[in-house]
Design a protein around this motif. Sequence first.
Motif, PDB file in Angstrom:
ATOM      1  N   GLU A 197       0.822  -1.215   0.000  1.00 18.45           N
ATOM      2  CA  GLU A 197       0.000   0.000   0.000  1.00 18.45           C
ATOM      3  C   GLU A 197       0.854   1.263   0.000  1.00 18.45           C
ATOM      4  OE1 GLU A 197      -4.195  -1.197   2.142  1.00 18.45           O
ATOM      5  OE2 GLU A 197      -2.613  -0.302   3.378  1.00 18.45           O
ATOM      6  N   VAL A 198       0.242   2.341  -0.470  1.00 17.29           N
ATOM      7  CA  VAL A 198       0.893   3.651  -0.528  1.00 17.29           C
ATOM      8  C   VAL A 198       0.029   4.647   0.231  1.00 17.29           C
ATOM      9  CG1 VAL A 198       1.676   5.513  -2.037  1.00 17.29           C
ATOM     10  CG2 VAL A 198       1.931   3.128  -2.767  1.00 17.29           C
ATOM     11  N   LYS A 199       0.657   5.370   1.151  1.00 16.63           N
ATOM     12  CA  LYS A 199      -0.045   6.443   1.864  1.00 16.63           C
ATOM     13  C   LYS A 199       0.125   7.732   1.076  1.00 16.63           C
ATOM     14  CE  LYS A 199      -0.098   8.887   6.332  1.00 16.63           C
ATOM     15  NZ  LYS A 199       0.487   8.921   7.701  1.00 16.63           N
ATOM     16  N   VAL A 200      -0.992   8.369   0.739  1.00 19.90           N
ATOM     17  CA  VAL A 200      -0.972   9.576  -0.086  1.00 19.90           C
ATOM     18  C   VAL A 200      -1.472  10.769   0.718  1.00 19.90           C
ATOM     19  CG1 VAL A 200      -1.855  10.683  -2.184  1.00 19.90           C
ATOM     20  CG2 VAL A 200      -1.373   8.219  -2.170  1.00 19.90           C
ATOM     21  N   ARG A 201      -0.687  11.841   0.694  1.00 25.15           N
ATOM     22  CA  ARG A 201      -1.148  13.124   1.241  1.00 25.15           C
ATOM     23  C   ARG A 201      -1.996  13.773   0.156  1.00 25.15           C
ATOM     24  NH1 ARG A 201      -3.436  17.302   2.573  1.00 25.15           N
ATOM     25  NH2 ARG A 201      -2.526  18.926   3.911  1.00 25.15           N
ATOM     26  N   LEU A 202      -3.305  13.698   0.315  1.00 23.91           N
ATOM     27  CA  LEU A 202      -4.219  14.211  -0.699  1.00 23.91           C
ATOM     28  C   LEU A 202      -4.267  15.736  -0.649  1.00 23.91           C
ATOM     29  CD1 LEU A 202      -6.899  11.495  -0.067  1.00 23.91           C
ATOM     30  CD2 LEU A 202      -5.702  11.811  -2.237  1.00 23.91           C
ATOM     31  N   ARG A 203      -4.133  16.361  -1.795  1.00 19.86           N
ATOM     32  CA  ARG A 203      -4.127  17.819  -1.892  1.00 19.86           C
ATOM     33  C   ARG A 203      -5.404  18.371  -2.498  1.00 19.86           C
ATOM     34  NH1 ARG A 203      -0.275  19.741   1.514  1.00 19.86           N
ATOM     35  NH2 ARG A 203       1.688  18.601   1.237  1.00 19.86           N
ATOM     36  N   ALA A 204      -6.101  17.555  -3.272  1.00 20.01           N
ATOM     37  CA  ALA A 204      -7.307  18.049  -3.939  1.00 20.01           C
ATOM     38  C   ALA A 204      -8.231  16.885  -4.256  1.00 20.01           C
ATOM     39  CB  ALA A 204      -6.951  18.803  -5.230  1.00 20.01           C
ATOM     40  N   SER A 205      -9.495  17.218  -4.394  1.00 17.52           N
ATOM     41  CA  SER A 205     -10.495  16.276  -4.854  1.00 17.52           C
ATOM     42  C   SER A 205     -11.421  17.043  -5.793  1.00 17.52           C
ATOM     43  CB  SER A 205     -11.271  15.693  -3.668  1.00 17.52           C
ATOM     44  OG  SER A 205     -12.216  14.722  -4.102  1.00 17.52           O
ATOM     45  N   SER A 206     -12.438  16.376  -6.316  1.00 18.55           N
ATOM     46  CA  SER A 206     -13.449  17.079  -7.108  1.00 18.55           C
ATOM     47  C   SER A 206     -14.752  16.299  -7.023  1.00 18.55           C
ATOM     48  CB  SER A 206     -13.002  17.257  -8.568  1.00 18.55           C
ATOM     49  OG  SER A 206     -13.073  16.041  -9.283  1.00 18.55           O
ATOM     50  N   LEU A 207     -15.825  16.932  -7.426  1.00 19.06           N
ATOM     51  CA  LEU A 207     -17.154  16.343  -7.280  1.00 19.06           C
ATOM     52  C   LEU A 207     -17.682  15.794  -8.595  1.00 19.06           C
ATOM     53  CD1 LEU A 207     -19.025  18.913  -4.993  1.00 19.06           C
ATOM     54  CD2 LEU A 207     -17.594  16.968  -4.334  1.00 19.06           C
ATOM     55  N   ASN A 208     -18.457  14.729  -8.468  1.00 24.11           N
ATOM     56  CA  ASN A 208     -19.196  14.151  -9.582  1.00 24.11           C
ATOM     57  C   ASN A 208     -20.642  13.965  -9.149  1.00 24.11           C
ATOM     58  OD1 ASN A 208     -16.804  13.267 -11.415  1.00 24.11           O
ATOM     59  ND2 ASN A 208     -16.282  12.469  -9.393  1.00 24.11           N
ATOM     60  N   TYR A 209     -21.540  13.838 -10.119  1.00 23.44           N
ATOM     61  CA  TYR A 209     -22.940  13.570  -9.787  1.00 23.44           C
ATOM     62  C   TYR A 209     -23.026  12.276  -8.982  1.00 23.44           C
ATOM     63  CZ  TYR A 209     -27.923  12.678 -10.365  1.00 23.44           C
ATOM     64  OH  TYR A 209     -29.250  12.412 -10.128  1.00 23.44           O
ATOM     65  N   ARG A 210     -22.174  11.339  -9.284  1.00 25.12           N
ATOM     66  CA  ARG A 210     -22.130  10.069  -8.553  1.00 25.12           C
ATOM     67  C   ARG A 210     -21.895  10.297  -7.067  1.00 25.12           C
ATOM     68  NH1 ARG A 210     -17.533   7.201  -5.825  1.00 25.12           N
ATOM     69  NH2 ARG A 210     -18.023   4.976  -5.944  1.00 25.12           N
ATOM     70  N   ASP A 211     -21.070  11.278  -6.693  1.00 28.74           N
ATOM     71  CA  ASP A 211     -20.808  11.549  -5.282  1.00 28.74           C
ATOM     72  C   ASP A 211     -22.060  12.052  -4.577  1.00 28.74           C
ATOM     73  OD1 ASP A 211     -17.994  10.948  -5.458  1.00 28.74           O
ATOM     74  OD2 ASP A 211     -17.770  12.847  -6.522  1.00 28.74           O
ATOM     75  N   LEU A 212     -22.829  12.873  -5.265  1.00 27.38           N
ATOM     76  CA  LEU A 212     -24.083  13.375  -4.712  1.00 27.38           C
ATOM     77  C   LEU A 212     -25.046  12.220  -4.451  1.00 27.38           C
ATOM     78  CD1 LEU A 212     -25.712  15.913  -3.957  1.00 27.38           C
ATOM     79  CD2 LEU A 212     -26.477  16.007  -6.329  1.00 27.38           C
ATOM     80  N   VAL A 213     -25.163  11.304  -5.406  1.00 26.07           N
ATOM     81  CA  VAL A 213     -26.026  10.129  -5.239  1.00 26.07           C
ATOM     82  C   VAL A 213     -25.544   9.281  -4.063  1.00 26.07           C
ATOM     83  CG1 VAL A 213     -26.835   8.000  -6.324  1.00 26.07           C
ATOM     84  CG2 VAL A 213     -26.682  10.095  -7.678  1.00 26.07           C
ATOM     85  N   THR A 214     -24.224   9.112  -3.955  1.00 23.33           N
ATOM     86  CA  THR A 214     -23.661   8.299  -2.875  1.00 23.33           C
ATOM     87  C   THR A 214     -23.953   8.906  -1.510  1.00 23.33           C
ATOM     88  OG1 THR A 214     -21.877   7.528  -4.321  1.00 23.33           O
ATOM     89  CG2 THR A 214     -21.545   7.275  -1.966  1.00 23.33           C
ATOM     90  N   VAL A 215     -23.710  10.210  -1.367  1.00 23.89           N
ATOM     91  CA  VAL A 215     -23.944  10.871  -0.088  1.00 23.89           C
ATOM     92  C   VAL A 215     -25.416  10.757   0.317  1.00 23.89           C
ATOM     93  CG1 VAL A 215     -23.990  13.137   1.054  1.00 23.89           C
ATOM     94  CG2 VAL A 215     -21.970  12.421  -0.227  1.00 23.89           C
ATOM     95  N   GLU A 216     -26.289  10.737  -0.662  1.00 22.39           N
ATOM     96  CA  GLU A 216     -27.719  10.601  -0.372  1.00 22.39           C
ATOM     97  C   GLU A 216     -28.143   9.134  -0.254  1.00 22.39           C
ATOM     98  OE1 GLU A 216     -29.473  13.006  -3.461  1.00 22.39           O
ATOM     99  OE2 GLU A 216     -29.307  14.817  -2.226  1.00 22.39           O
ATOM    100  N   GLY A 217     -27.174   8.203  -0.275  1.00 23.84           N
ATOM    101  CA  GLY A 217     -27.455   6.789  -0.068  1.00 23.84           C
ATOM    102  C   GLY A 217     -28.067   6.086  -1.251  1.00 23.84           C
ATOM    103  N   GLY A 218     -27.913   6.663  -2.441  1.00 23.05           N
ATOM    104  CA  GLY A 218     -28.612   6.160  -3.617  1.00 23.05           C
ATOM    105  C   GLY A 218     -28.138   4.835  -4.181  1.00 23.05           C
TER     106      GLY A 218
END
Length: 336
Positions: A28-49
């Motif tokens: 495994e590799v540990k990554v210091r995440l610097r950025a992310s971005s949003l997709n419609y899929r993320d909205l569906v996921t957060v709403e439990g879809g």
Amino acid sequence: MKAALLQQPGIANLSVAEMEEPEPGPGEVKVRLRASSLNYRDLVTVEGGYGSKQKQSGLIPLSDGAGEVAAVGEGVRRYQVGDRVTPIFFPNWQGGEPSAHAQALALGGSAQGCAAEFGCFPEHGLVPTPDGLSDAEAASTVCAGLTAWHAVVEKGGIRPGDWVLTQGTGGVSIFALQFARAMGARVIATTSSDVKAARLKELGADHVLNYLDITDWGKAAKSLTGGAGIDLVVEVGGAGTLTQSLKSIRIGGAIAMIGILAGQSDQVNMGYVLMTNSRIQGITVGSREMHLRMYRAMEAHAIRPLISDSFALADIREALAHQKDGRHFGKIAIDI
């Protein structure tokens, strides 16, 4: 570390909290995440879809991320501390055709995602970040960019002079426009905004149709091709726009079915499918090999992802609300 954590479905139940930093195990590799971005899929996921196909509690959401290697576990050979890397959407889909195994593990859904300061990923679940991309730009390619690449190039096989129809101005559609133009195709785009139409023209769209003014936009798009029809429709609307897409395509044309923004069910005239001898192909992101090919093409054609808006990780709920409103043009970035 700070991370966004979903305790139960619903944007209101998403909060940024302090969590223990993960440490990499073997491979495994540990990554210091610097950025992310949003997709419609993320909205569906957060709403439990996605129901049983996603973690319903204790989920760190968001499939997209980029940063640099902070530590490596035993046996890791490809990366070393300081390397810039981008996690891939399906860590186990390395190449070839999709399978149940390849798609079983998905970041920000069935596996922990990238809305955190650190994440641990399998060595084979990363790709090197191109020097020409910022972390936010690299992160934006993980889901939307690769989905568009898969649709237009890998499965679409678009060639110079072909006609491609894109829908709207979200991340997938903007990437599809950029990739289609890079392949030498002609592009017809749809939107509901005259302001956005002008921006689509600036990005290289040959024609833009306002679907509020032209409700039978499928027929109008076909007319713009001289009656020959569209070679490939990048379909993000779903069943609600499928009939219009079918009206637009040529005999033997293809529809890359990607999203369901206009609904999952509608009355679709199946006669259009038969009469056009069309191919409707479902597209779900892509493999690591595709991701590497996409990055090579982006470097060769100097393609830069289009970032519409940026939010801090602490403001992730506001960012998701902005995604839901649909006012963005391109990708919504999250600064970690």
